[in-house]
Design an enzyme around this catalytic site. Structure first.
Site, PDB file in Angstrom:
ATOM      1  N   GLY A  57       0.568  -1.110   0.113  1.00  0.00           N
ATOM      2  CA  GLY A  57      -0.118   0.046   0.018  1.00  0.00           C
ATOM      3  C   GLY A  57       0.770   1.314   0.100  1.00  0.00           C
ATOM      4  O   GLY A  57       0.333   2.345   0.331  1.00  0.00           O
ATOM      5  N   GLN A  58       2.070   1.053  -0.137  1.00  0.00           N
ATOM      6  CA  GLN A  58       2.937   2.507  -0.316  1.00  0.00           C
ATOM      7  C   GLN A  58       2.561   3.240  -1.373  1.00  0.00           C
ATOM      8  O   GLN A  58       2.633   2.686  -2.539  1.00  0.00           O
ATOM      9  CB  GLN A  58       4.503   2.130  -0.096  1.00  0.00           C
ATOM     10  CG  GLN A  58       5.297   3.320  -0.169  1.00  0.00           C
ATOM     11  CD  GLN A  58       6.850   2.921  -0.100  1.00  0.00           C
ATOM     12  OE1 GLN A  58       7.416   1.771   0.208  1.00  0.00           O
ATOM     13  NE2 GLN A  58       7.706   4.149   0.318  1.00  0.00           N
TER      14      GLN A  58
ATOM     15  N   HIS B 150       8.299   6.522   5.361  1.00  0.00           N
ATOM     16  CA  HIS B 150       7.465   7.480   6.151  1.00  0.00           C
ATOM     17  C   HIS B 150       6.819   6.494   7.138  1.00  0.00           C
ATOM     18  O   HIS B 150       6.574   5.203   6.931  1.00  0.00           O
ATOM     19  CB  HIS B 150       6.301   8.080   5.731  1.00  0.00           C
ATOM     20  CG  HIS B 150       5.529   7.730   4.502  1.00  0.00           C
ATOM     21  ND1 HIS B 150       6.036   7.203   3.475  1.00  0.00           N
ATOM     22  CD2 HIS B 150       4.403   7.130   4.739  1.00  0.00           C
ATOM     23  CE1 HIS B 150       5.110   6.708   2.610  1.00  0.00           C
ATOM     24  NE2 HIS B 150       3.994   6.567   3.558  1.00  0.00           N
TER      25      HIS B 150
HETATM   26  P1  5GP Z   1       1.422   5.397   2.102  1.00  0.00           P
HETATM   27  O1  5GP Z   1       0.388   4.979   1.324  1.00  0.00           O
HETATM   28  O2  5GP Z   1       2.793   5.598   1.161  1.00  0.00           O
HETATM   29  O3  5GP Z   1       1.920   4.559   3.071  1.00  0.00           O
HETATM   30  O4  5GP Z   1       1.142   6.735   2.770  1.00  0.00           O
HETATM   31  C1  5GP Z   1       1.068   7.959   2.380  1.00  0.00           C
HETATM   32  C2  5GP Z   1       0.112   9.114   2.881  1.00  0.00           C
HETATM   33  O5  5GP Z   1       0.457  10.262   2.562  1.00  0.00           O
HETATM   34  C3  5GP Z   1      -1.259   8.911   2.837  1.00  0.00           C
HETATM   35  O6  5GP Z   1      -1.752   8.291   3.879  1.00  0.00           O
HETATM   36  C4  5GP Z   1      -1.907   9.765   1.985  1.00  0.00           C
HETATM   37  O7  5GP Z   1      -3.014  10.180   2.550  1.00  0.00           O
HETATM   38  C5  5GP Z   1      -0.731  10.911   2.565  1.00  0.00           C
HETATM   39  N1  5GP Z   1      -0.345  12.091   1.573  1.00  0.00           N
HETATM   40  C6  5GP Z   1      -0.404  12.010   0.242  1.00  0.00           C
HETATM   41  N2  5GP Z   1      -0.202  13.148  -0.202  1.00  0.00           N
HETATM   42  C7  5GP Z   1      -0.240  13.895   0.852  1.00  0.00           C
HETATM   43  C8  5GP Z   1       0.079  15.287   1.022  1.00  0.00           C
HETATM   44  O8  5GP Z   1       0.025  16.284  -0.116  1.00  0.00           O
HETATM   45  N3  5GP Z   1      -0.064  16.094   2.054  1.00  0.00           N
HETATM   46  C9  5GP Z   1      -0.330  15.256   3.298  1.00  0.00           C
HETATM   47  N4  5GP Z   1      -0.209  15.719   4.370  1.00  0.00           N
HETATM   48  N5  5GP Z   1      -0.318  13.799   3.276  1.00  0.00           N
HETATM   49  C10 5GP Z   1      -0.413  13.124   1.755  1.00  0.00           C
END
Ligand code: 5GP
Length: 114
Positions: free
Chosen positions: A93-94, A100
């Site tokens: 799900g990344q 992060h």
């Molecule tokens: P991943 O899915 O890669 O583990 O997590 C990425 C996270 O980044 C998601 O929960 C998504 O909502 C968040 N996210 C994506 N774009 C932005 C953004 O522009 N600003 C913020 N604050 N969060 C973001």
């Protein structure tokens, strides 16, 4: 998918975010699409694409993220518990290619995760 590093733009203040912590190693800000009452992202300043890209010299960065997460959890009232998540690569799900830690809390969590 894992191409646009939006977090680097947040770190460099090129796009806005609700930043709640900054230091020499990491930046923490509220997720724009929260999946829990508290949903904070902790991002190292160093660009590390995924958990699989960590090098031995990055050990301190990961430890630092966890320590800051614990401090923020306390400040954000998560004394009853919280969840820390790292999604590594697409199948997990990344979506953003910058390591992060998700700090999630403020509601009951289920297990196993989806
Ligand atoms: P991943 O899915 O890669 O583990 O997590 C990425 C996270 O980044 C998601 O929960 C998504 O909502 C968040 N996210 C994506 N774009 C932005 C953004 O522009 N600003 C913020 N604050 N969060 C973001």
């Amino acid at each position: 998918m894992l191409t646009d590093n939006i977090f680097l733009k947040i770190i460099n203040k090129e796009i806005p975010a609700k930043i709640i912590h900054e230091d020499d190693v990491c930046v923490a800000f509220h997720d724009v699409r929260p999946v829990a009452p508290v949903h904070v992202l902790l991002v190292p300043r160093k660009v590390i694409a995924t958990n699989d890209d960590l090098k031995p010299e990055d050990e301190g960065i990961v430890g630092h993220l966890h320590l800051v997460a614990a401090q923020l959890a306390g400040k954000l009232g998560l004394g009853k518990g919280y969840r820390l998540v790292i999604n590594c690569k697409e199948q997990a799900g990344q979506t953003v290619p910058h390591l992060h830690l998700h700090l999630l809390g403020g509601r009951e969590m289920t297990w196993p995760p989806g």
